[in-house]
Design an enzyme around this catalytic site. Structure first.
Site, PDB file in Angstrom:
ATOM      1  N   MET A   1       0.890  -1.187  -0.091  1.00 32.00           N
ATOM      2  CA  MET A   1       0.028  -0.055   0.084  1.00 32.00           C
ATOM      3  C   MET A   1       0.777   1.092  -0.129  1.00 32.00           C
ATOM      4  O   MET A   1       1.751   1.350   0.850  1.00 32.00           O
ATOM      5  CB  MET A   1      -0.912   0.117   1.126  1.00 32.00           C
TER       6      MET A   1
ATOM      7  N   GLY B   1       1.219   4.165   4.810  1.00 25.73           N
ATOM      8  CA  GLY B   1       1.951   3.179   4.078  1.00 25.73           C
ATOM      9  C   GLY B   1       2.404   1.920   4.633  1.00 25.73           C
ATOM     10  O   GLY B   1       3.307   1.851   5.601  1.00 25.73           O
ATOM     11  N   SER B   2       2.320   0.654   3.889  1.00 24.89           N
ATOM     12  CA  SER B   2       2.671  -0.359   4.544  1.00 24.89           C
ATOM     13  C   SER B   2       2.325  -1.589   3.449  1.00 24.89           C
ATOM     14  O   SER B   2       2.248  -1.325   2.471  1.00 24.89           O
ATOM     15  CB  SER B   2       1.939  -0.695   6.037  1.00 24.89           C
ATOM     16  N   ARG B   3       2.098  -2.891   4.043  1.00 21.10           N
ATOM     17  CA  ARG B   3       1.858  -4.006   3.420  1.00 21.10           C
ATOM     18  C   ARG B   3       1.077  -5.248   4.132  1.00 21.10           C
ATOM     19  O   ARG B   3       1.344  -5.083   5.265  1.00 21.10           O
ATOM     20  CB  ARG B   3       3.245  -4.548   2.477  1.00 21.10           C
TER      21      ARG B   3
ATOM     22  N   ILE C   1       2.114  -5.548   8.071  1.00 21.45           N
ATOM     23  CA  ILE C   1       3.603  -5.233   8.296  1.00 21.45           C
ATOM     24  C   ILE C   1       3.650  -3.854   8.049  1.00 21.45           C
ATOM     25  O   ILE C   1       3.192  -2.847   7.167  1.00 21.45           O
ATOM     26  CB  ILE C   1       4.123  -5.917   7.158  1.00 21.45           C
TER      27      ILE C   1
END
Length: 231
Positions: A111, A199-201, A169
């Site tokens: 993301m 922001g991350s995943r 994450i």
């Protein structure tokens, strides 16, 4: 709470509750800064510049915490839907050492800062395990981020007896993972699993032999894009 009541509750959401305090505080600070510049300087050009920048920044923040109304339209049996908006960055078999201790199919969604950051449950089922691990804040697209960054895992057993894990994450910018899942609860596609700020995943670990329905680089829409079909 029945699934219908939960869906009705979800339908009322417009901006995610995780952003309420941040948006109110930011609005107050930006208004104070703009007021100080407006009344403190005769030349209004600096005020117009600061007002423009403030407006853009606030719009970006509102955009980040937006929470669109999404209900999956169709049969969810054996389906795995994207838990997040973003882009597919990993599709591969990996050794998962924190929970399964065996080989799994991993599908990862990255993301960026412009994506919706609410996370949805990828499957219907019962929550078997929830855990949080402190860690580093490397860039989320790096392979080591899955096991070395701060992360939360949610393990779900589907009605068919398959076990799926979703791992939130943190990234280089994201510093707070929020997870709503609680062990023993039923969960459904359409419900929020959590939220990751800035922001991350999200990694999804699936049994080997699962049919993959996406490809590398493909954009996903949380709670809408089918990423896999279980056996």
């Amino acid at each position: 709470m029945t699934r219908l009541n939960k869906i009705k509750k979800i339908k009322k959401i417009r901006l995610h509750r995780e952003g309420t305090n941040i948006l109110i505080t930011s609005a107050a600070i930006l208004l104070l800064i703009n007021a100080a510049v407006y009344f403190g300087i005769e030349n209004k050009i600096p005020f117009y510049i600061i007002a423009f920048i403030s407006t853009v920044l606030y719009i970006l923040m509102v955009n980040f915490f937006r929470c669109p109304i999404r209900l999956y339209d169709g049969d969810t049996e054996k389906l795995v839907v994207a838990p997040a908006d973003g882009k597919i960055v990993v599709i591969e078999e990996v050794d998962e050492h924190e929970y399964f201790h065996d080989k799994r199919l991993m599908i990862s969604i990255f993301m960026n800062i412009t994506n919706v950051h609410a996370n949805w449950y990828p499957v219907d089922g019962v929550i078997k395990h929830v855990d949080h691990h402190n860690g580093r804040f490397m860039k989320a697209w790096l392979p080591k981020a899955s096991t070395e960054n701060e992360r939360s895992m949610v393990v779900i057993e589907t009605p068919e007896g398959q076990t799926v894990m979703a791992r939130q994450i943190a990234g280089a910018v994201a510093r707070r993972i929020v997870t709503y899942a609680e062990k023993g609860e039923e969960c459904f596609i359409d419900e929020h699993m959590g939220f990751i700020k800035f922001g991350s995943r999200v990694d999804v670990y699936l049994p080997l032999g699962t049919e993959v329905c996406v490809e590398m680089g493909q954009k996903t829409t949380g709670n809408q894009t089918v990423i896999a079909k279980l056996k």
